[in-house]
Design a protein around this motif. Structure first.
Motif, short mmCIF file in Angstrom:
data_model
loop_
_atom_site.label_atom_id
_atom_site.label_comp_id
_atom_site.label_asym_id
_atom_site.label_seq_id
_atom_site.Cartn_x
_atom_site.Cartn_y
_atom_site.Cartn_z
N ARG A 1 4.27 44.25 15.31
CA ARG A 1 2.97 44.10 15.97
C ARG A 1 2.89 44.94 17.24
N LEU B 1 1.64 48.64 16.42
CA LEU B 1 0.40 48.91 15.69
C LEU B 1 -0.46 49.96 16.39
N ALA C 1 -6.85 45.71 10.54
CA ALA C 1 -7.77 45.77 11.67
C ALA C 1 -7.52 47.01 12.52
N GLU D 1 -3.63 42.26 10.81
CA GLU D 1 -3.62 43.07 12.04
C GLU D 1 -3.51 44.56 11.72
#
Length: 350
Positions: free
Chosen positions: A141, A144, A170, A167
């Protein structure tokens, strides 16, 4: 495993070689840094500087004409992790933790490193570190922001999950991830190419609706396309296990099963990248890092990644000039060539 005096002396000698050119001009008068002085200098520098340097130097290297770095017009990037061993002392053990299993605790502490890389050039796009207890998905994460819109992100079975998938999508990237055998992938619609539409369930909704007796097809989630295949040897004598991949590219015209299989095979390039870090720069997977304290451990890892990216950049530039695919250039030979030049005082202006 502690660094030997010979290792420390080797570091000092390497750093001192360019200084000898300065010494010729009478500026250092024969002064040579000691191993202790190098350690003190590293401590004053800190690890955040090396992390920032990687932030500045990491990035893709492939041009649009480099076919091995793209699939169906999408840049291929991969994410993976490694856990280097560290010197066994109280500070490192408390900060990073030890691996363990039913047989007991491992002999050395380990730090978790997750890297994002470009396939084709094996360039570093970003990296994150954490104690061993932190899993790969939380570190992913943190990376990203290194993805570009339209990238096709490849990942193994440890990364597939509803939260991380949401995520990544997105962030504007596409996914081609392998699924574990126990992942629930109900057949919602079979497509003409033999793949099928399914979904990655929202865990909270799944638990709630299963308690109410809902079936697998009734549980909401992220719609994905499932591609299954196996690989057979050229003589037909051996067949691999079945690979189950999921992608958000629902239209087979955007990514065929053949393209998906070929693209996913590129993920091994990042594993090769991490292996090159361990074997070519660190000295081997069984060799613990040299640094003895947590801040210096982090500094050493980011410094190795910076060196790796520098070598990959030189390889990419040289391959481009020669009209070659960068993957055909030996990393080890490039590393050795660079080492021989940086220890040549003639490379540095007094």
């Amino acid at each position: 495993m502690k660094p030997t005096s010979a290792q420390s002396s080797a570091v000092a000698n390497r750093l001192a070689m360019p200084a000898r050119a300065v010494m010729i001009w009478g500026k250092l008068s024969g002064m040579q840094p000691s191993p202790a002085a190098i350690t003190y200098a590293r401590q004053r520098l800190g690890w955040q500087v090396m992390e920032r340097l990687l932030e500045e130097t990491a990035g893709p290297l492939a041009g649009q004409d480099q076919q091995s770095a793209f699939a169906a017009g999408m840049r291929l990037v991969a994410i993976d992790g490694m856990c280097p061993g560290l010197p066994d002392n109280e500070d490192n053990g408390a900060e990073f933790g030890y691996p363990g299993n039913d047989g007991g605790r491992g002999p050395f502490p380990q730090i978790r490193v997750v890297g994002l890389g470009e396939c084709g050039t094996r360039a570093v796009l970003g990296a994150a570190t954490s104690p061993l207890a932190t899993g790969e998905q939380p570190l992913a994460r943190r990376l990203l922001g290194k993805l570009s819109s339209g990238d096709l992100l490849l990942a193994d079975r440890n990364f597939l999950g509803h939260g991380l998938l949401a995520e990544v999508l997105a962030a504007g990237a596409h996914v081609l991830w392998r699924a574990k055998s126990d992942v629930d992938l109900p057949v919602l619609e079979v497509l003409p190419d033999g793949t099928w539409l399914s979904r990655i369930a929202d865990p909270a909704a799944s638990r709630r609706m299963r308690r109410k007796g809902a079936g697998p097809k009734d549980i909401p989630g992220i719609t994905v396309r499932v591609i299954e295949y196996s690989v057979t040897s050229e003589d037909g004598s051996e067949t691999s296990e079945i690979f189950t991949l999921v992608t958000d590219l629902l239209d087979p015209a955007l990514l065929s099963p053949h393209q998906a299989a070929a693209a996913y095979a590129s993920r091994w390039q990042l594993e090769t990248c991490l292996d090159e870090l361990e074997t070519s720069l660190r000295g081997g997977a069984t060799v613990v890092l040299r640094s003895k304290s947590p801040p210096m451990i982090r500094q050493e890892i980011y410094a190795m990644l910076c060196c790796y990216q520098a070598i990959r950049t030189l390889i990419s530039d040289a391959a481009g000039d020669a009209g070659l695919d960068p993957s055909r250039v030996s990393f080890t030979r490039a590393r050795d060539g660079i080492r021989s030049r940086i220890s040549d005082s003639g490379c540095f202006s007094p």
